[in-house]
Design a protein around this motif. Structure first.
Motif, mmCIF file in Angstrom:
data_model
loop_
_atom_site.group_PDB
_atom_site.id
_atom_site.type_symbol
_atom_site.label_atom_id
_atom_site.label_comp_id
_atom_site.label_asym_id
_atom_site.label_seq_id
_atom_site.Cartn_x
_atom_site.Cartn_y
_atom_site.Cartn_z
ATOM 1 N N CYS A 74 28.576 81.989 75.328
ATOM 2 C CA CYS A 74 29.836 81.535 75.907
ATOM 3 C C CYS A 74 30.996 82.286 75.275
ATOM 4 O O CYS A 74 31.194 82.222 74.067
ATOM 5 N N ASP A 75 31.762 82.981 76.087
ATOM 6 C CA ASP A 75 32.931 83.717 75.626
ATOM 7 C C ASP A 75 34.122 82.771 75.648
ATOM 8 O O ASP A 75 34.622 82.425 76.707
ATOM 9 N N SER A 76 34.572 82.353 74.470
ATOM 10 C CA SER A 76 35.645 81.361 74.389
ATOM 11 C C SER A 76 36.999 82.017 74.626
ATOM 12 O O SER A 76 37.206 83.157 74.248
ATOM 13 N N PRO A 77 37.940 81.290 75.229
ATOM 14 C CA PRO A 77 39.316 81.786 75.252
ATOM 15 C C PRO A 77 39.934 81.658 73.862
ATOM 16 O O PRO A 77 39.414 80.931 73.015
ATOM 17 N N ALA A 78 41.043 82.364 73.641
ATOM 18 C CA ALA A 78 41.768 82.212 72.376
ATOM 19 C C ALA A 78 42.393 80.828 72.330
ATOM 20 O O ALA A 78 42.455 80.134 73.338
ATOM 21 N N GLY A 79 42.853 80.452 71.146
ATOM 22 C CA GLY A 79 43.538 79.162 71.016
ATOM 23 C C GLY A 79 42.582 78.054 70.639
ATOM 24 O O GLY A 79 41.392 78.278 70.402
ATOM 25 N N ILE A 80 43.135 76.837 70.557
ATOM 26 C CA ILE A 80 42.304 75.692 70.187
ATOM 27 C C ILE A 80 42.482 74.598 71.230
ATOM 28 O O ILE A 80 42.276 73.429 70.957
ATOM 29 N N GLU A 81 42.860 74.989 72.452
ATOM 30 C CA GLU A 81 43.085 73.994 73.488
ATOM 31 C C GLU A 81 41.813 73.761 74.309
ATOM 32 O O GLU A 81 40.747 74.239 73.985
ATOM 33 N N ARG A 82 41.981 73.055 75.407
ATOM 34 C CA ARG A 82 40.872 72.583 76.218
ATOM 35 C C ARG A 82 39.772 73.613 76.478
ATOM 36 O O ARG A 82 38.595 73.334 76.272
ATOM 37 N N GLY A 83 40.170 74.816 76.912
ATOM 38 C CA GLY A 83 39.174 75.841 77.244
ATOM 39 C C GLY A 83 38.303 76.181 76.045
ATOM 40 O O GLY A 83 37.073 76.241 76.131
ATOM 41 N N ALA A 84 38.953 76.385 74.902
ATOM 42 C CA ALA A 84 38.209 76.751 73.694
ATOM 43 C C ALA A 84 37.337 75.579 73.227
ATOM 44 O O ALA A 84 36.202 75.770 72.793
ATOM 45 N N MET A 85 37.870 74.365 73.332
ATOM 46 C CA MET A 85 37.103 73.210 72.870
ATOM 47 C C MET A 85 35.862 72.998 73.740
ATOM 48 O O MET A 85 34.793 72.665 73.237
#
Lengths: 271, 236
Positions: free
Chosen positions: A118-129
């Motif tokens: 899984c390629d996570s988006p940057a940041g610590i918001e919903r997408g990354a979580m």
């Protein structure tokens, strides 16, 4: 038994997408059945790096929302038939991801593949979580500089608190992948050295990928670097990292582009 | 015109804890409110002027539902000062803040009748007041332990925070913030085996990295209070 791996970093631009593509291709080259999943909904890039941007019809959001069936959204790589891409949507945003939907898609991918990366988006918001939520293993991509290292530290804290495995009281495996490493600059003190990064983050090292023009060239060609030029230093670093990820014991080295070194030497002699 | 440079007075940040009553709504909310009504009828005016915290762990409510619930409670003279166990995103401006780290307290005043019987207070339980953390404290994590000492068997990252009622011991590199003696304990100390801290505080007297002697950096140190001055000395 399928393994779900999240490639994450906190900070943007450190090489998550490049590393996802390179490691995914490396595992597929070794005969494993691999799917790479783009979680960066709204800012998708993995399709470009994989050279599949013209083949996207359905995407992760369509599958999460039940508009399309999973096999309709999966794109098989033209060069490696063991490598598959599940692209993100470019027109939606991360709020379109639901925990139940992602859980269902990951469970279905587990049935079909050996590795779900899984390629996570940057940041610590919903997408990354949500990208890390169902992972068994995490690869934390870090550049040897202070802001990247601190963001990685934050992400490690979240991995230990917010993943399903952590909530069940189990431990999520964490591996550090140092990218864009420049030995010369580290020696001159312009960059953190490997020991400093390891001391701060205190998780096991998966590999050190040297800064290399090959990476950019491969991205622009829409080909993972391990496929495009397997003999380049960056590709060898990723191939070694993929073997370590499979549990093989591979000696830790920092590959160099020997040809590049020779050119440098000759260049110096000529001057 | 000559300007006078006055020494800046250091600001003191003081934490304080209070007891609040916890109400935990259970679904269905309407029935729960009727129960509250019945209870208020039995013990009229009980909640007047008392701080109340809502524990929303048993229910899932939207932002507007939370606002509605709070106004319903306000209509019953129950003033909600904070909310526990809900998604912070649900609490916008205008709603009470999210509270964390609450611990159960014996609410002796809860039954006015019991007070008159003058039961002797139970002897305080003597639990070892030490929090031991055997993994590194990561950036963004905040450890709050007002009951005693905190010991960390690892590093405390830049951007992490330790708050202890007693002393703080870090058997790794202290890069973040450490605040000891947060309950007004001037005898608390901070120990670490390598200091790169952003901020040290004891009993709310603090020093930032800029005001620490650079020769101490990367060395094992202890910090303590001498009157109103924080002293930091190497241990090696």
């Amino acid at each position: 038994m399928a393994k779900v791996v999240v490639v994450t970093s906190g900070k943007g631009g450190v090489g998550k997408t490049t590393s996802t593509a390179a490691l995914g291709a490396a595992l597929a080259q070794s005969g494993q059945n691999v799917v790479v999943v783009d979680f960066d909904v709204g800012l998708r890039n993995l399709d470009l790096v994989m050279g599949a941007e013209r083949r996207v019809v359905f995407d992760l959001i369509n599958v999460v929302q039940g508009v399309a069936k999973l096999p309709q959204a999966l794109i098989r790589d033209k060069r490696l038939d063991k490598l598959t891409l599940l692209p993100a949507s470019q027109t939606r945003d991360k709020d379109a991801l639901t925990e139940n939907g992602v859980s269902r898609v990951i469970a279905e991918l587990r049935q079909k593949f050996d590795w779900v990366i899984c390629d996570s988006p940057a940041g610590i918001e919903r997408g990354a979580m949500l990208a890390m939520r169902f992972a068994d293993t995490a690869i934390i991509v870090t550049n040897p500089e202070v802001s990247s290292v601190r963001d990685s530290d934050r992400i490690i804290g979240l991995l230990d608190a917010k993943t399903l495995k952590a909530e069940r009281g189990e431990r999520i495996d964490k591996h550090l992948l140092i990218t864009r490493y420049d030995q010369g600059r580290a020696a001159r003190g312009e960059m953190l050295n490997i020991e400093d990064v390891l001391e701060i983050l205190s998780i096991p090292l998966l590999g050190i990928v040297p800064e290399s023009e090959e990476v950019l060239r491969a991205s622009n060609l829409g080909s993972p670097v391990t496929l495009n030029n397997p003999l380049s230093a960056a590709a060898r670093a990723y191939l070694d990292a993929a073997r370590r990820l499979k549990g093989e014991d591979v000696e830790m080295t920092i590959p160099t582009d020997r040809r590049g070194l020779l050119v440098k030497l000759f260049g110096r002699r000529a001057a | 015109m000559p300007s006078v440079v006055r020494p800046r007075q250091s600001m003191r940040f003081v934490g304080r804890s209070y007891m609040a009553f916890m109400l935990a709504p259970e679904p269905p909310i309407v029935e729960w409110l009727t129960q509250i009504d019945e209870w208020i009828r039995g013990a009229g005016g009980f909640f007047v002027g008392r701080p109340v915290v809502l524990d929303l762990s048993a229910v899932t409510l939207s932002k507007s539902a939370i606002a509605h619930l709070i106004s319903e409670l306000q209509g019953r003279d129950i003033r909600v000062m904070g909310i526990e166990n809900t998604d912070p995103a649900q609490l916008g401006p205008g709603l009470p803040p999210l509270l964390r780290g609450g611990r159960p307290a014996s609410a002796e005043v809860a039954e006015p009748a019991a007070r008159d019987k003058a039961k002797p207070a139970a002897p305080p339980r003597h639990e070892p007041a030490t929090l031991l953390l055997d993994s590194p404290v990561r950036s963004g994590q905040s450890i709050f332990f007002p009951d005693g000492d905190v010991t960390v068997l690892g590093s405390v990252a830049s951007g992490a925070e330790l708050v202890a009622g007693g002393s703080i011991h870090v058997y790794g590199t202290l890069r973040g913030r450490a605040m000891a003696g947060s309950n007004g304990n001037a005898r608390a100390r901070i120990f670490c085996s390598k200091i790169e801290a952003e901020l040290l505080a004891i009993n709310s007297y603090y020093r930032t990295a800029d005001s620490m002697d650079p020769s101490l950096r990367d060395r094992p140190v202890q910090a303590w209070l001498d009157g109103k001055t924080m002293m930091i000395a190497a241990l090696d």
